[in-house]
Design a protein around this motif. Structure first.
Motif, PDB file in Angstrom:
ATOM      1  N   ILE A   4       9.468   7.852  -0.971  1.00 48.65           N
ATOM      2  CA  ILE A   4       8.921   6.851  -0.054  1.00 48.65           C
ATOM      3  C   ILE A   4       7.408   6.759  -0.216  1.00 48.65           C
ATOM      4  O   ILE A   4       6.836   5.658  -0.266  1.00 48.65           O
ATOM      5  CB  ILE A   4       9.307   7.170   1.405  1.00 48.65           C
ATOM      6  CG1 ILE A   4      10.820   7.027   1.580  1.00 48.65           C
ATOM      7  CG2 ILE A   4       8.574   6.259   2.379  1.00 48.65           C
ATOM      8  CD1 ILE A   4      11.345   7.483   2.913  1.00 48.65           C
ATOM      9  N   LYS A   5       6.752   7.913  -0.348  1.00 51.15           N
ATOM     10  CA  LYS A   5       5.298   7.910  -0.540  1.00 51.15           C
ATOM     11  C   LYS A   5       4.905   7.239  -1.852  1.00 51.15           C
ATOM     12  O   LYS A   5       3.923   6.496  -1.908  1.00 51.15           O
ATOM     13  CB  LYS A   5       4.757   9.347  -0.519  1.00 51.15           C
ATOM     14  CG  LYS A   5       4.694   9.970   0.840  1.00 51.15           C
ATOM     15  CD  LYS A   5       4.071  11.345   0.708  1.00 51.15           C
ATOM     16  CE  LYS A   5       3.955  12.037   2.025  1.00 51.15           C
ATOM     17  NZ  LYS A   5       3.335  13.358   1.882  1.00 51.15           N
ATOM     18  N   ILE A   6       5.669   7.499  -2.891  1.00 50.21           N
ATOM     19  CA  ILE A   6       5.385   6.876  -4.193  1.00 50.21           C
ATOM     20  C   ILE A   6       5.515   5.358  -4.089  1.00 50.21           C
ATOM     21  O   ILE A   6       4.669   4.611  -4.600  1.00 50.21           O
ATOM     22  CB  ILE A   6       6.313   7.450  -5.284  1.00 50.21           C
ATOM     23  CG1 ILE A   6       5.927   8.900  -5.586  1.00 50.21           C
ATOM     24  CG2 ILE A   6       6.258   6.601  -6.551  1.00 50.21           C
ATOM     25  CD1 ILE A   6       6.916   9.623  -6.480  1.00 50.21           C
ATOM     26  N   ILE A   7       6.551   4.895  -3.414  1.00 50.94           N
ATOM     27  CA  ILE A   7       6.754   3.452  -3.242  1.00 50.94           C
ATOM     28  C   ILE A   7       5.608   2.851  -2.435  1.00 50.94           C
ATOM     29  O   ILE A   7       5.070   1.787  -2.787  1.00 50.94           O
ATOM     30  CB  ILE A   7       8.122   3.166  -2.584  1.00 50.94           C
ATOM     31  CG1 ILE A   7       9.250   3.546  -3.543  1.00 50.94           C
ATOM     32  CG2 ILE A   7       8.241   1.701  -2.160  1.00 50.94           C
ATOM     33  CD1 ILE A   7      10.633   3.539  -2.928  1.00 50.94           C
ATOM     34  N   ILE A   8       5.213   3.518  -1.364  1.00 54.33           N
ATOM     35  CA  ILE A   8       4.105   3.028  -0.539  1.00 54.33           C
ATOM     36  C   ILE A   8       2.815   2.985  -1.346  1.00 54.33           C
ATOM     37  O   ILE A   8       2.057   2.002  -1.289  1.00 54.33           O
ATOM     38  CB  ILE A   8       3.945   3.904   0.727  1.00 54.33           C
ATOM     39  CG1 ILE A   8       5.123   3.673   1.666  1.00 54.33           C
ATOM     40  CG2 ILE A   8       2.635   3.604   1.434  1.00 54.33           C
ATOM     41  CD1 ILE A   8       5.193   4.627   2.832  1.00 54.33           C
ATOM     42  N   VAL A  14      -0.673  -2.393  -5.788  1.00 58.15           N
ATOM     43  CA  VAL A  14      -0.421  -3.825  -6.004  1.00 58.15           C
ATOM     44  C   VAL A  14      -1.332  -4.653  -5.094  1.00 58.15           C
ATOM     45  O   VAL A  14      -1.943  -5.630  -5.532  1.00 58.15           O
ATOM     46  CB  VAL A  14       1.061  -4.175  -5.764  1.00 58.15           C
ATOM     47  CG1 VAL A  14       1.283  -5.676  -5.706  1.00 58.15           C
ATOM     48  CG2 VAL A  14       1.932  -3.563  -6.849  1.00 58.15           C
ATOM     49  N   GLY A  15      -1.444  -4.261  -3.824  1.00 63.42           N
ATOM     50  CA  GLY A  15      -2.334  -4.959  -2.894  1.00 63.42           C
ATOM     51  C   GLY A  15      -3.780  -4.915  -3.357  1.00 63.42           C
ATOM     52  O   GLY A  15      -4.498  -5.923  -3.299  1.00 63.42           O
ATOM     53  N   LEU A  16      -4.225  -3.758  -3.828  1.00 63.32           N
ATOM     54  CA  LEU A  16      -5.591  -3.645  -4.338  1.00 63.32           C
ATOM     55  C   LEU A  16      -5.816  -4.538  -5.558  1.00 63.32           C
ATOM     56  O   LEU A  16      -6.873  -5.154  -5.692  1.00 63.32           O
ATOM     57  CB  LEU A  16      -5.916  -2.194  -4.697  1.00 63.32           C
ATOM     58  CG  LEU A  16      -6.226  -1.269  -3.526  1.00 63.32           C
ATOM     59  CD1 LEU A  16      -6.340   0.164  -4.018  1.00 63.32           C
ATOM     60  CD2 LEU A  16      -7.504  -1.705  -2.834  1.00 63.32           C
ATOM     61  N   ALA A 135      -2.638  -3.444   3.950  1.00 70.24           N
ATOM     62  CA  ALA A 135      -2.641  -3.028   5.356  1.00 70.24           C
ATOM     63  C   ALA A 135      -1.326  -2.363   5.752  1.00 70.24           C
ATOM     64  O   ALA A 135      -1.322  -1.316   6.415  1.00 70.24           O
ATOM     65  CB  ALA A 135      -2.914  -4.235   6.257  1.00 70.24           C
ATOM     66  N   VAL A 136      -0.217  -2.930   5.325  1.00 71.53           N
ATOM     67  CA  VAL A 136       1.090  -2.343   5.644  1.00 71.53           C
ATOM     68  C   VAL A 136       1.242  -0.990   4.957  1.00 71.53           C
ATOM     69  O   VAL A 136       1.728  -0.019   5.556  1.00 71.53           O
ATOM     70  CB  VAL A 136       2.237  -3.308   5.258  1.00 71.53           C
ATOM     71  CG1 VAL A 136       3.584  -2.627   5.298  1.00 71.53           C
ATOM     72  CG2 VAL A 136       2.231  -4.524   6.169  1.00 71.53           C
ATOM     73  N   SER A 137       0.809  -0.907   3.700  1.00 67.95           N
ATOM     74  CA  SER A 137       0.905   0.366   2.963  1.00 67.95           C
ATOM     75  C   SER A 137       0.104   1.468   3.647  1.00 67.95           C
ATOM     76  O   SER A 137       0.583   2.593   3.813  1.00 67.95           O
ATOM     77  CB  SER A 137       0.413   0.181   1.533  1.00 67.95           C
ATOM     78  OG  SER A 137       1.195  -0.750   0.855  1.00 67.95           O
ATOM     79  N   ILE A 138      -1.119   1.154   4.038  1.00 68.63           N
ATOM     80  CA  ILE A 138      -1.965   2.157   4.705  1.00 68.63           C
ATOM     81  C   ILE A 138      -1.361   2.548   6.050  1.00 68.63           C
ATOM     82  O   ILE A 138      -1.350   3.727   6.413  1.00 68.63           O
ATOM     83  CB  ILE A 138      -3.408   1.641   4.860  1.00 68.63           C
ATOM     84  CG1 ILE A 138      -4.066   1.563   3.477  1.00 68.63           C
ATOM     85  CG2 ILE A 138      -4.217   2.525   5.794  1.00 68.63           C
ATOM     86  CD1 ILE A 138      -5.411   0.880   3.477  1.00 68.63           C
ATOM     87  N   SER A 139      -0.837   1.574   6.779  1.00 68.22           N
ATOM     88  CA  SER A 139      -0.222   1.875   8.075  1.00 68.22           C
ATOM     89  C   SER A 139       1.001   2.767   7.920  1.00 68.22           C
ATOM     90  O   SER A 139       1.172   3.741   8.672  1.00 68.22           O
ATOM     91  CB  SER A 139       0.182   0.573   8.778  1.00 68.22           C
ATOM     92  OG  SER A 139      -0.944  -0.230   9.012  1.00 68.22           O
ATOM     93  N   LEU A 140       1.846   2.460   6.943  1.00 62.72           N
ATOM     94  CA  LEU A 140       3.026   3.297   6.710  1.00 62.72           C
ATOM     95  C   LEU A 140       2.628   4.703   6.262  1.00 62.72           C
ATOM     96  O   LEU A 140       3.228   5.690   6.702  1.00 62.72           O
ATOM     97  CB  LEU A 140       3.938   2.652   5.662  1.00 62.72           C
ATOM     98  CG  LEU A 140       4.706   1.423   6.119  1.00 62.72           C
ATOM     99  CD1 LEU A 140       5.451   0.797   4.942  1.00 62.72           C
ATOM    100  CD2 LEU A 140       5.670   1.758   7.243  1.00 62.72           C
ATOM    101  N   GLU A 141       1.637   4.795   5.397  1.00 60.62           N
ATOM    102  CA  GLU A 141       1.173   6.112   4.935  1.00 60.62           C
ATOM    103  C   GLU A 141       0.616   6.919   6.108  1.00 60.62           C
ATOM    104  O   GLU A 141       0.872   8.124   6.216  1.00 60.62           O
ATOM    105  CB  GLU A 141       0.103   5.945   3.852  1.00 60.62           C
ATOM    106  CG  GLU A 141      -0.402   7.240   3.284  1.00 60.62           C
ATOM    107  CD  GLU A 141       0.656   8.042   2.547  1.00 60.62           C
ATOM    108  OE1 GLU A 141       0.585   9.287   2.587  1.00 60.62           O
ATOM    109  OE2 GLU A 141       1.548   7.437   1.932  1.00 60.62           O
ATOM    110  N   THR A 142      -0.115   6.281   6.992  1.00 63.68           N
ATOM    111  CA  THR A 142      -0.642   6.963   8.178  1.00 63.68           C
ATOM    112  C   THR A 142       0.495   7.423   9.082  1.00 63.68           C
ATOM    113  O   THR A 142       0.483   8.550   9.601  1.00 63.68           O
ATOM    114  CB  THR A 142      -1.595   6.032   8.954  1.00 63.68           C
ATOM    115  OG1 THR A 142      -2.616   5.594   8.062  1.00 63.68           O
ATOM    116  CG2 THR A 142      -2.207   6.729  10.149  1.00 63.68           C
TER     117      THR A 142
END
Length: 155
Positions: A4-8, A14-16, A135-142
């Motif tokens: 899950i972390k790798i996918i995030i 991709v967002g960057l 934003a979604v990736s950072i939120s999920l990682e947090t």
């Protein structure tokens, strides 16, 4: 959890890349840029130009028009304003973009010259897509980080 972390992280990258591409002008619309350059250099552009048609969709047809305004045939999209001539070149300082019809009617201001410049450079879909993915990736990682901290605290 590591998958899950790798996918995030993949989506964050991709967002960057999308945000970087927007900053490097990879997604600019050449028709919009061409339209701005024609207006900037010639102070008028025919409505048949692809960038002019996009401009009209964004600025003219977005406003409520009277029946009389809808039936008028557009001759040119024009720039009216201040410009400075000197040392062999001309610089547009400020002004507004209007339309001139074949019967001589000149419309009210559709946008300012600066708004046109900004409009010609924008690529809203890619800019916001990259931002939302990041934003979604950072939120999920947090969120995952907080869950892992709580699990460690409980054990």
């Amino acid at each position: 959890m590591n998958i899950i972390k790798i996918i995030i992280h993949f989506f964050a990258v991709v967002g960057l890349i999308l945000i970087l591409g927007n900053l490097l002008n990879w997604y600019k619309d050449s028709d919009r840029i061409s339209f701005f350059q024609i207006i900037n250099n010639n102070h008028k552009c025919p409505p048949e130009h692809l960038g002019a048609q996009k401009f009209l969709k964004s600025f003219l047809y977005a406003w409520p028009l009277t029946e009389e305004e809808k039936t008028k045939v557009i001759e040119n999209i024009i720039f009216t304003g201040l410009f400075e001539k000197g040392s062999g070149r001309q610089a547009n300082l400020s002004g507004s973009i209007k339309i001139r019809t074949q019967d001589g009617y000149v419309s009210k201001e559709l946008c300012s010259f600066e708004e046109l410049r900004s409009w010609s450079k924008e690529s809203p879909f890619w800019k916001w897509l990259g931002w939302w993915i990041l934003a979604v990736s950072i939120s999920l990682e947090t969120f995952i980080f907080i869950i892992e901290l709580l699990k460690r605290k409980n054990t």
